[in-house]
Write a protein that holds these residues in place. Structure first.
Motif, mmCIF file in Angstrom:
data_model
loop_
_atom_site.group_PDB
_atom_site.id
_atom_site.type_symbol
_atom_site.label_atom_id
_atom_site.label_comp_id
_atom_site.label_asym_id
_atom_site.label_seq_id
_atom_site.Cartn_x
_atom_site.Cartn_y
_atom_site.Cartn_z
ATOM 1 N N UNK A 132 -40.228 31.316 15.831
ATOM 2 C CA UNK A 132 -40.017 31.196 14.378
ATOM 3 C C UNK A 132 -38.541 31.375 14.054
ATOM 4 N N UNK A 133 -37.733 30.351 14.304
ATOM 5 C CA UNK A 133 -36.290 30.441 14.085
ATOM 6 C C UNK A 133 -35.947 30.942 12.684
ATOM 7 N N UNK A 134 -35.002 31.868 12.626
ATOM 8 C CA UNK A 134 -34.558 32.420 11.353
ATOM 9 C C UNK A 134 -35.270 33.688 10.940
ATOM 10 N N UNK A 135 -36.315 34.065 11.672
ATOM 11 C CA UNK A 135 -37.126 35.224 11.267
ATOM 12 C C UNK A 135 -36.495 36.560 11.636
ATOM 13 N N UNK A 194 -48.180 22.089 5.660
ATOM 14 C CA UNK A 194 -47.683 22.792 4.479
ATOM 15 C C UNK A 194 -47.853 24.301 4.668
ATOM 16 N N UNK A 195 -46.803 25.093 4.487
ATOM 17 C CA UNK A 195 -46.919 26.543 4.640
ATOM 18 C C UNK A 195 -47.990 27.126 3.711
ATOM 19 N N UNK A 210 -35.937 28.915 6.268
ATOM 20 C CA UNK A 210 -36.222 28.777 7.696
ATOM 21 C C UNK A 210 -37.686 28.434 7.967
ATOM 22 N N UNK A 211 -38.543 28.599 6.944
ATOM 23 C CA UNK A 211 -39.934 28.155 7.060
ATOM 24 C C UNK A 211 -40.091 26.750 6.473
ATOM 25 N N UNK A 212 -39.575 26.549 5.267
ATOM 26 C CA UNK A 212 -39.716 25.245 4.609
ATOM 27 C C UNK A 212 -38.994 24.141 5.377
ATOM 28 N N UNK A 213 -37.915 24.506 6.065
ATOM 29 C CA UNK A 213 -37.142 23.503 6.780
ATOM 30 C C UNK A 213 -37.830 22.950 8.021
ATOM 31 N N UNK A 214 -38.916 23.576 8.444
ATOM 32 C CA UNK A 214 -39.609 23.114 9.659
ATOM 33 C C UNK A 214 -40.697 22.096 9.342
ATOM 34 N N UNK A 215 -40.937 21.833 8.053
ATOM 35 C CA UNK A 215 -41.975 20.867 7.698
ATOM 36 C C UNK A 215 -41.549 19.445 8.043
#
Length: 215
Positions: A132-135, A194-195, A210-215
């Motif tokens: 989870x990059x950015x976490x 979708x998260x 860092x979560x939204x960017x992985x969609x």
């Protein structure tokens, strides 16, 4: 740099699919999210799916200190780790030539427990940022109690092999000439959806980049 095959890591079946560049090993490991750790427990093989992360030519694995498989792996016994990425189902004109397109890495060696606090924290950062990059810099850092409950193993990537299959089916010439069956590849692609927010989030908690960017 290239891989240096040992008797254990030398590919004997499907030699033409062997890839010897060390960069290919890194690419497969970096693209995967779950590895399978194989270790012998009480005289019987056990395979454990687990998270991992790579730092240079070191593979970090982790799990609960209460896990029997990890305790066995810490004891200096030989282990093996495999990461497989499935890229497609290969439909051939004959059932015998049906296959899969894949990328697979297998690592052999002896896992070493990571006990130094600084190195252990670094290893957990590597593991976290792989999944989870950015976490690591966003969420709460591990407490001393959480660190004590987590086992971290380091596995050197010196002894490893890589196999890759790509492309169309390898049908026999007579099947190509005589068969009317469809042949080709059905690609398999992994994508993020979708998260889904935790129901206990407060209404003003924004979705981080860092979560939204992985969609």
């Amino acid at each position: 740099m290239t891989l240096s095959p040992t008797p254990r890591s030398t590919i004997k079946r499907g030699k033409k699919r062997a890839v010897t560049e060390r960069s290919a090993l890194h690419e497969v490991l970096d693209a995967g999210l779950v590895c399978h750790l194989a270790v012998v427990v009480d005289g019987a093989p056990v395979v454990l799916p687990t998270g991992y992360g790579r730092d240079g030519d070191t593979l970090y694995l982790h799990g609960s200190t209460g896990a029997r498989t990890l305790r066995e792996a810490e004891g200096g016994v030989p282990v093996s780790v495999a990461v497989t990425l499935l890229d497609g189902i290969v439909y051939a004109r004959s059932l015998f030539n049906h296959s899969m397109n894949y990328r697979c890495a297998v690592v052999h060696g002896t896992a070493v427990p990571v006990l130094d606090p600084e190195t252990k924290t670094h290893a957990l950062k590597v593991l976290t940022e792989h999944l989870s990059p950015g976490s690591w810099d966003y969420a709460r850092q591990p407490t001393a109690r959480e660190l004590a409950a987590t086992a971290v193993l380091a596995l050197d990537l010196t002894e490893a092999s890589v196999k890759i299959r790509s492309g169309p089916p390898g049908d026999d010439d007579e099947d190509v000439a005589e068969s009317t069956a469809w042949a080709g590849v059905l690609p398999i692609r992994t994508s993020y959806g979708e998260p889904e927010p935790c129901p206990r989030l407060t209404g003003d908690t924004a979705l981080p980049e860092h979560v939204s960017g992985r969609r």
